[in-house]
Write a protein that holds these residues in place. Sequence first.
Motif, short mmCIF file in Angstrom:
data_model
loop_
_atom_site.label_atom_id
_atom_site.label_comp_id
_atom_site.label_asym_id
_atom_site.label_seq_id
_atom_site.Cartn_x
_atom_site.Cartn_y
_atom_site.Cartn_z
N ASP A 134 0.83 -1.20 0.00
CA ASP A 134 0.00 0.00 0.00
C ASP A 134 0.87 1.25 0.00
N GLY A 135 0.34 2.31 -0.60
CA GLY A 135 1.03 3.58 -0.64
C GLY A 135 0.43 4.58 0.33
N VAL A 136 1.31 5.36 0.95
CA VAL A 136 0.91 6.43 1.86
C VAL A 136 1.62 7.70 1.41
N LEU A 137 0.86 8.69 0.99
CA LEU A 137 1.44 9.96 0.61
C LEU A 137 1.43 10.88 1.82
N VAL A 138 2.61 11.36 2.21
CA VAL A 138 2.73 12.38 3.25
C VAL A 138 3.02 13.67 2.49
N CYS A 139 2.16 14.67 2.65
CA CYS A 139 2.30 15.84 1.78
C CYS A 139 2.20 17.16 2.53
N ASP A 140 2.72 18.18 1.86
CA ASP A 140 2.63 19.53 2.40
C ASP A 140 1.23 20.08 2.19
N ALA A 141 0.98 21.26 2.74
CA ALA A 141 -0.36 21.85 2.69
C ALA A 141 -0.79 22.22 1.28
N GLY A 142 0.15 22.38 0.35
CA GLY A 142 -0.20 22.81 -0.99
C GLY A 142 -0.36 21.71 -2.01
N MET A 143 -0.04 20.47 -1.66
CA MET A 143 -0.13 19.37 -2.63
C MET A 143 -1.59 19.11 -2.99
N PRO A 144 -1.90 19.03 -4.29
CA PRO A 144 -3.27 18.70 -4.67
C PRO A 144 -3.62 17.29 -4.19
N VAL A 145 -4.79 17.14 -3.62
CA VAL A 145 -5.23 15.85 -3.10
C VAL A 145 -6.23 15.25 -4.09
N PRO A 146 -5.89 14.11 -4.69
CA PRO A 146 -6.79 13.50 -5.66
C PRO A 146 -8.01 12.86 -4.99
#
Length: 129
Positions: A22-34
């Motif tokens: 499984d994949g887990v994206l850890v992202c900043d506040a500006g990353m577009p969330v699909p």
Amino acid sequence: MKKAGILNRHLAGALAGLGHGDGVLVCDAGMPVPAGPLLVDLAFRAGVPSFAEVLEGLLDELVIEGATAAREVREANPAATRLLTGHFPALELVSHEELKALSAGAKLIVRTGEARPYANVLLHCGVFF
């Protein structure tokens, strides 16, 4: 009540449901969330919680067999680059556009309050045995 580890009930529950591959994206506040992956939004204020804090907490809880980040991080965010390469010597680097496309296949997205550019990583879950 839990006394240690990740206390956020939504995040703790989502982590318990992860499996090998499984994949887990850890992202900043500006990353577009699909649309599609489960989103746990931890962002409170700009910089809070930081990418580093959230990543460290997740790494304490998960078995990770690999990670992918945007190659743009190397020039735009040296602190995130050091953090990522320190944890993942074999860090895979792709374009930011490709990372955004890959994020659609993640099972979980954890949004931080990070306000520095390209503080994003797609973690690939491993298995503990």
